[in-house]
Design an enzyme around this catalytic site. Sequence first.
Site, PDB file in Angstrom:
ATOM      1  N   LEU A  39     -25.710  36.612 -22.432  1.00 50.26           N
ATOM      2  CA  LEU A  39     -27.488  36.515 -22.496  1.00 50.26           C
ATOM      3  C   LEU A  39     -27.466  36.865 -21.146  1.00 50.26           C
ATOM      4  O   LEU A  39     -26.709  36.924 -19.532  1.00 50.26           O
ATOM      5  CB  LEU A  39     -26.554  34.595 -22.578  1.00 50.26           C
ATOM      6  CG  LEU A  39     -27.155  34.158 -23.527  1.00 50.26           C
ATOM      7  CD1 LEU A  39     -26.609  32.846 -23.744  1.00 50.26           C
ATOM      8  CD2 LEU A  39     -27.642  34.767 -25.222  1.00 50.26           C
ATOM      9  N   GLY A  41     -28.901  36.728 -17.930  1.00 54.62           N
ATOM     10  CA  GLY A  41     -28.397  36.005 -16.863  1.00 54.62           C
ATOM     11  C   GLY A  41     -27.417  35.550 -16.657  1.00 54.62           C
ATOM     12  O   GLY A  41     -26.706  35.186 -15.134  1.00 54.62           O
ATOM     13  N   SER A  86     -26.717  44.044 -23.926  1.00 52.07           N
ATOM     14  CA  SER A  86     -25.686  44.361 -25.366  1.00 52.07           C
ATOM     15  C   SER A  86     -25.896  43.284 -26.549  1.00 52.07           C
ATOM     16  O   SER A  86     -24.474  43.095 -27.235  1.00 52.07           O
ATOM     17  CB  SER A  86     -25.052  44.667 -25.309  1.00 52.07           C
ATOM     18  OG  SER A  86     -23.989  44.800 -24.838  1.00 52.07           O
TER      19      SER A  86
END
Length: 182
Positions: A39, A41, A86
Amino acid sequence: MSSTVPKSSNIFWHDCPVGKADRQKLLKQKGCVVWITGLSGSVQFCSNGSALFSNLDGQVIKLLSVGEVAKLFADAGLVCIASLISPYKRDREACRALLSDGSFVEVFLNMSLELCEARDPKGLYKLARAGKIKGFTGIDDPYEAPLNCEIEIKEVDGVCPSPSDMAGQVVTYLEEKGFLHE
């Protein structure tokens, strides 16, 4: 689509006498692509600026192009680290398919949405929750977690492993699989 640029008369293909195996022997490593995904961050949160882990959060790029460039590095005998969100399995699998010799190493930074939002160094999650960013991975666009990644790095009790621990997991895997040699 044909090019209108005339073919150059002074550029010639030359076969290189140094092949892939020669480069790998010289470098004492086998070229591969370490594809880090997670994700937005997750990479910044865990690395806090570590040299090994960096990410192209929020950048709109063509993953297959990144995969092609990463393959060139791997073919040259280098260990290429590509760190991108991705979010779609099909895109990651398309990049994996470029390296048919098993030299694609997928590293899944399995950090919770809550952990990533708590850090949110760029304020992107806050903007996405406020509706100012549309199609944000993890909020209103899915992240398809890898099902068969080579390495999965997880948070423990809501805490991200240290950058050196994460790097150690990757290096250990690369050593055990013969990508890094003494």
